[in-house]
Motif scaffolding. Sequence first.
Motif, PDB file in Angstrom:
ATOM      1  N   ASN A  46      27.880 104.416 -97.660  1.00 24.30           N
ATOM      2  CA  ASN A  46      26.786 105.944 -97.867  1.00 24.30           C
ATOM      3  C   ASN A  46      25.563 105.599 -98.809  1.00 24.30           C
ATOM      4  O   ASN A  46      24.822 106.465 -98.742  1.00 24.30           O
ATOM      5  CB  ASN A  46      27.543 107.238 -98.024  1.00 24.30           C
ATOM      6  N   GLN A  47      25.731 104.004 -99.425  1.00 25.68           N
ATOM      7  CA  GLN A  47      24.251 103.570-100.222  1.00 25.68           C
ATOM      8  C   GLN A  47      23.245 103.743 -98.439  1.00 25.68           C
ATOM      9  O   GLN A  47      23.718 102.701 -97.428  1.00 25.68           O
ATOM     10  CB  GLN A  47      24.521 102.558-100.809  1.00 25.68           C
ATOM     11  N   PHE A  48      21.789 103.367 -98.815  1.00 26.31           N
ATOM     12  CA  PHE A  48      21.175 102.922 -98.160  1.00 26.31           C
ATOM     13  C   PHE A  48      21.081 101.429 -97.825  1.00 26.31           C
ATOM     14  O   PHE A  48      20.970 100.788 -99.392  1.00 26.31           O
ATOM     15  CB  PHE A  48      19.689 103.744 -98.314  1.00 26.31           C
ATOM     16  N   ILE A  49      20.700 100.667 -96.985  1.00 27.69           N
ATOM     17  CA  ILE A  49      20.684  99.899 -96.993  1.00 27.69           C
ATOM     18  C   ILE A  49      20.088  98.467 -97.913  1.00 27.69           C
ATOM     19  O   ILE A  49      21.147  97.901 -98.553  1.00 27.69           O
ATOM     20  CB  ILE A  49      20.612  99.368 -95.560  1.00 27.69           C
ATOM     21  N   SER A  50      18.772  99.224 -98.224  1.00 27.47           N
ATOM     22  CA  SER A  50      18.062  98.438 -99.724  1.00 27.47           C
ATOM     23  C   SER A  50      18.689  98.668-100.634  1.00 27.47           C
ATOM     24  O   SER A  50      18.937  97.416-101.580  1.00 27.47           O
ATOM     25  CB  SER A  50      16.852  98.983-100.050  1.00 27.47           C
ATOM     26  N   ASP A  51      19.196  99.578-101.164  1.00 29.23           N
ATOM     27  CA  ASP A  51      20.503  99.447-102.675  1.00 29.23           C
ATOM     28  C   ASP A  51      21.705  98.779-102.558  1.00 29.23           C
ATOM     29  O   ASP A  51      21.701  97.628-103.614  1.00 29.23           O
ATOM     30  CB  ASP A  51      21.124 100.980-102.908  1.00 29.23           C
ATOM     31  N   ALA A  52      22.239  98.848-101.542  1.00 32.24           N
ATOM     32  CA  ALA A  52      23.510  97.964-101.365  1.00 32.24           C
ATOM     33  C   ALA A  52      23.446  96.458-100.934  1.00 32.24           C
ATOM     34  O   ALA A  52      23.720  95.391-101.600  1.00 32.24           O
ATOM     35  CB  ALA A  52      24.260  98.082 -99.810  1.00 32.24           C
ATOM     36  N   VAL A  53      22.060  96.306-100.493  1.00 34.36           N
ATOM     37  CA  VAL A  53      21.900  94.888-100.342  1.00 34.36           C
ATOM     38  C   VAL A  53      21.502  93.764-101.803  1.00 34.36           C
ATOM     39  O   VAL A  53      21.628  92.946-102.542  1.00 34.36           O
ATOM     40  CB  VAL A  53      20.838  94.469 -99.186  1.00 34.36           C
ATOM     41  N   ALA A  54      20.643  94.433-102.346  1.00 38.01           N
ATOM     42  CA  ALA A  54      20.031  94.355-104.184  1.00 38.01           C
ATOM     43  C   ALA A  54      21.178  94.325-104.910  1.00 38.01           C
ATOM     44  O   ALA A  54      21.714  93.183-105.633  1.00 38.01           O
ATOM     45  CB  ALA A  54      19.197  95.923-104.601  1.00 38.01           C
ATOM     46  N   GLU A  55      22.416  94.943-104.868  1.00 40.43           N
ATOM     47  CA  GLU A  55      23.589  95.140-105.611  1.00 40.43           C
ATOM     48  C   GLU A  55      24.649  93.550-105.601  1.00 40.43           C
ATOM     49  O   GLU A  55      24.601  92.922-106.248  1.00 40.43           O
ATOM     50  CB  GLU A  55      24.192  96.444-105.870  1.00 40.43           C
ATOM     51  N   ALA A  56      24.813  93.850-104.648  1.00 39.85           N
ATOM     52  CA  ALA A  56      25.388  92.762-103.464  1.00 39.85           C
ATOM     53  C   ALA A  56      24.353  91.897-104.105  1.00 39.85           C
ATOM     54  O   ALA A  56      25.847  90.365-103.966  1.00 39.85           O
ATOM     55  CB  ALA A  56      26.072  92.262-102.055  1.00 39.85           C
ATOM     56  N   GLU A  57      23.643  91.020-103.900  1.00 39.40           N
ATOM     57  CA  GLU A  57      23.024  89.680-104.257  1.00 39.40           C
ATOM     58  C   GLU A  57      23.031  89.702-105.342  1.00 39.40           C
ATOM     59  O   GLU A  57      22.914  88.697-105.860  1.00 39.40           O
ATOM     60  CB  GLU A  57      21.699  89.624-104.585  1.00 39.40           C
ATOM     61  N   LYS A  58      22.425  90.414-106.785  1.00 40.60           N
ATOM     62  CA  LYS A  58      23.127  90.420-107.804  1.00 40.60           C
ATOM     63  C   LYS A  58      24.743  90.171-109.009  1.00 40.60           C
ATOM     64  O   LYS A  58      24.693  89.089-109.019  1.00 40.60           O
ATOM     65  CB  LYS A  58      23.080  91.781-108.779  1.00 40.60           C
ATOM     66  N   LEU A  59      25.457  89.487-107.460  1.00 45.60           N
ATOM     67  CA  LEU A  59      26.394  89.737-107.558  1.00 45.60           C
ATOM     68  C   LEU A  59      26.911  87.901-107.340  1.00 45.60           C
ATOM     69  O   LEU A  59      27.530  87.346-107.330  1.00 45.60           O
ATOM     70  CB  LEU A  59      27.352  90.062-107.178  1.00 45.60           C
ATOM     71  N   GLY A  60      25.474  88.013-106.841  1.00 47.59           N
ATOM     72  CA  GLY A  60      25.648  86.779-105.130  1.00 47.59           C
ATOM     73  C   GLY A  60      26.040  86.421-104.475  1.00 47.59           C
ATOM     74  O   GLY A  60      26.603  84.913-103.866  1.00 47.59           O
ATOM     75  N   LEU A  61      26.350  87.626-103.647  1.00 41.78           N
ATOM     76  CA  LEU A  61      26.888  87.804-102.788  1.00 41.78           C
ATOM     77  C   LEU A  61      25.602  87.587-101.715  1.00 41.78           C
ATOM     78  O   LEU A  61      24.630  87.677-101.452  1.00 41.78           O
ATOM     79  CB  LEU A  61      28.178  88.835-102.110  1.00 41.78           C
ATOM     80  N   VAL A  62      26.440  86.352-100.772  1.00 41.63           N
ATOM     81  CA  VAL A  62      25.857  86.967 -98.909  1.00 41.63           C
ATOM     82  C   VAL A  62      25.942  87.344 -98.425  1.00 41.63           C
ATOM     83  O   VAL A  62      26.720  87.645 -97.910  1.00 41.63           O
ATOM     84  CB  VAL A  62      25.877  85.487 -98.286  1.00 41.63           C
ATOM     85  N   VAL A  63      24.746  89.103 -97.782  1.00 45.94           N
ATOM     86  CA  VAL A  63      25.011  90.008 -97.313  1.00 45.94           C
ATOM     87  C   VAL A  63      25.214  89.294 -95.495  1.00 45.94           C
ATOM     88  O   VAL A  63      23.974  88.812 -95.234  1.00 45.94           O
ATOM     89  CB  VAL A  63      23.766  91.079 -97.849  1.00 45.94           C
ATOM     90  N   GLN A  64      25.658  90.361 -94.678  1.00 45.98           N
ATOM     91  CA  GLN A  64      25.769  90.012 -93.535  1.00 45.98           C
ATOM     92  C   GLN A  64      25.659  91.668 -92.864  1.00 45.98           C
ATOM     93  O   GLN A  64      26.113  91.723 -93.175  1.00 45.98           O
ATOM     94  CB  GLN A  64      26.622  88.426 -92.861  1.00 45.98           C
ATOM     95  N   LEU A  65      24.832  91.769 -91.937  1.00 43.43           N
ATOM     96  CA  LEU A  65      24.532  93.186 -91.401  1.00 43.43           C
ATOM     97  C   LEU A  65      24.603  93.369 -90.417  1.00 43.43           C
ATOM     98  O   LEU A  65      24.769  92.675 -89.072  1.00 43.43           O
ATOM     99  CB  LEU A  65      23.169  93.949 -91.803  1.00 43.43           C
ATOM    100  N   GLU A  66      25.374  94.815 -90.282  1.00 39.18           N
ATOM    101  CA  GLU A  66      25.890  94.750 -88.649  1.00 39.18           C
ATOM    102  C   GLU A  66      25.594  96.455 -88.566  1.00 39.18           C
ATOM    103  O   GLU A  66      25.724  97.236 -89.159  1.00 39.18           O
ATOM    104  CB  GLU A  66      27.498  94.697 -88.380  1.00 39.18           C
ATOM    105  N   ASN A  67      24.227  96.930 -86.861  1.00 35.35           N
ATOM    106  CA  ASN A  67      24.113  97.871 -86.684  1.00 35.35           C
ATOM    107  C   ASN A  67      24.716  98.469 -86.136  1.00 35.35           C
ATOM    108  O   ASN A  67      25.148  97.878 -84.770  1.00 35.35           O
ATOM    109  CB  ASN A  67      22.232  97.446 -86.458  1.00 35.35           C
ATOM    110  N   VAL A  68      25.049  99.731 -86.291  1.00 35.54           N
ATOM    111  CA  VAL A  68      26.499 100.852 -85.751  1.00 35.54           C
ATOM    112  C   VAL A  68      25.799 102.001 -84.973  1.00 35.54           C
ATOM    113  O   VAL A  68      24.989 102.259 -86.248  1.00 35.54           O
ATOM    114  CB  VAL A  68      27.604 100.810 -85.723  1.00 35.54           C
ATOM    115  N   ALA A  69      25.972 102.704 -83.516  1.00 37.57           N
ATOM    116  CA  ALA A  69      25.477 104.004 -83.137  1.00 37.57           C
ATOM    117  C   ALA A  69      26.249 104.800 -84.136  1.00 37.57           C
ATOM    118  O   ALA A  69      27.577 104.681 -84.693  1.00 37.57           O
ATOM    119  CB  ALA A  69      25.433 103.945 -82.081  1.00 37.57           C
ATOM    120  N   SER A  70      25.310 105.574 -84.813  1.00 41.68           N
ATOM    121  CA  SER A  70      26.375 106.808 -85.617  1.00 41.68           C
ATOM    122  C   SER A  70      25.823 108.453 -86.080  1.00 41.68           C
ATOM    123  O   SER A  70      23.913 107.947 -85.584  1.00 41.68           O
ATOM    124  CB  SER A  70      26.648 105.881 -87.037  1.00 41.68           C
ATOM    125  N   THR A  71      26.393 109.198 -86.032  1.00 40.10           N
ATOM    126  CA  THR A  71      25.136 110.447 -86.378  1.00 40.10           C
ATOM    127  C   THR A  71      24.539 110.618 -87.654  1.00 40.10           C
ATOM    128  O   THR A  71      23.589 111.477 -87.727  1.00 40.10           O
ATOM    129  CB  THR A  71      25.689 111.667 -86.383  1.00 40.10           C
TER     130      THR A  71
END
Length: 404
Positions: A46-71
Motif C-alpha cells: 500500500n506504499q507509493f512505488i517511489s517510496d517503496a523503491v527508495a527504501e529497498a535501495e537503501k538496503l542494497g536490494l535490487v527492485v523488480q516491478l510488475e504492473n497489475v490491474a486493480s481498483t
Amino acid sequence: MRSHKGGVVLWTLFIVTGIVFASGAIAVYTVFIKPEGKSTVPSFNNQFISDAVAEAEKLGLVVQLENVASTLPEGRVLAQAPDAGTELRKGQVIILQVSRGGELYAVPDVRGKSLTDAQNEIKSSGFALGDIVKIRENNIQAGNVIAQSPAPDVRIGSGRKIDLLVQDGTPQSEIVKVPDVNRMSEQEARDALDAVGLKVNAIDRVYSPLVPEGLAIETRPGAGSTMRAGQGVTLKLASQRRPAGFMDANTTSTTTANGSVRRVTSQPNSSQSTNQAPAQTQNNQAQASQQKTSTTTTPAVTTQKAPASTPAPAPQQKTAATTPAASQPASSGGNKTARIRYVVPPIAKPMNLRVELTDPSGKRDVLNKQVSAGENINTTAKYSQECVITIYLGGASVWQEKQR
C-alpha cells in the motif's frame, strides 16, 4: 650516543612496518574474507512505488516491478516477494507488484431524487447501494436524497458502494398496492403494511371459526387495491368469540305464536337417516309437527295425537307451514343495506361461491356464481332489522358474520 640514536630509528621502523602490515591485513579481510551483511525486508504494501523503491535501495536490494490491474489508485504497491520479515543480502532481488489502476467511472448525481429512483440509477451505473441514513430537514420532500458519498462526478471503480442521506418519511405522492396479509399475525401484517408506506387506522375483530385467533383475515381496502402512501387501512383479525345472536350455517329462526324466536338446527342427511323404516320416518315427522303446533292456540293441536305409526295428516302440515321461515317468501328488500366483501382464498380451480342472507323475513341468495383464486367479492343487499351473512365456497361454509 650514536648507538642510542640507532636504537630509536630501528624501533620506529618496526612500528611503521607493523602498522602497514595490519592495515593491509584488515583490507584483505574486509574485501576478500568478510561475508556480506543481511537485511530484514520490511512491508511495502500500500506504499507509493517511489517510496517503496527508495527504501529497498537503501538496503542494497535490487527492485523488480510488475504492473497489475486493480481498483486501487495507480502506483500503489499491492504485494511483494519475498514477504516482509525475510532476510536478504545486498544485491538480491525483491519483486513489487504495483497497481496500474482500473477503469474508473463517474459517480451519478442522485441528490434531490426519490430513494427508489436513486437506487435504480446507482445500480444501472454499475455501482452498489451502501448505507442509507434518514434524517429530517426543512423544505425537503419526504423520501428524497439529501446528500451522497462519494460526491457526484468523482471517478471510482465499478462495484463501489454509494452511501445516501435521505429525508425521513414516506412520499405522499407515491401510489402503492395494499399487500395480502391473510393469515399473518397482527405484527406481521402491520410490518407488511408499513413496508409499502401504509398504516393501520383501525382493528376490526371478526368471528371466524376457520381462522386461528388473532390472525389477519383481510384489510379494507382489500389486497391489491391502490392507495397513496401514508394512508390508513382497517385490519380485520380473526376472533373465536361468537357474537351475540350468532347462528350456525345450518340454523334457521322461526317465530312462534307468542312472538318468541326459536332456532331450529337442521341435521345433514346421512346413510343412517335415509335407511330408516317408513314407519319411523313418519313417527319423527308427526313428533316434529306436534312440537311446532303445541305452542299455538289453533284447534289443529288436537289432531297431533295420532299414533306414531300413522302418517301426519294434511292440517298438521299446514300448521307447520305457518312459521314465517316457511310460509313467507324471502324478502328482497328492507330499510338497511348490508355490505358484503370477501376475497377468495387460493384455490386450485374455480369453485361455486354462494352468498346467503338471513333476516327476520327469511333466507335468500344474494350471489351465486363461479369464482377463481384471489377474486374480490364486493356487493350489497337490503335487509330489515338485522341479518346474518353466510358465504359458502364449494358447498362448505367459509365465512359468517352478523350485521345490524
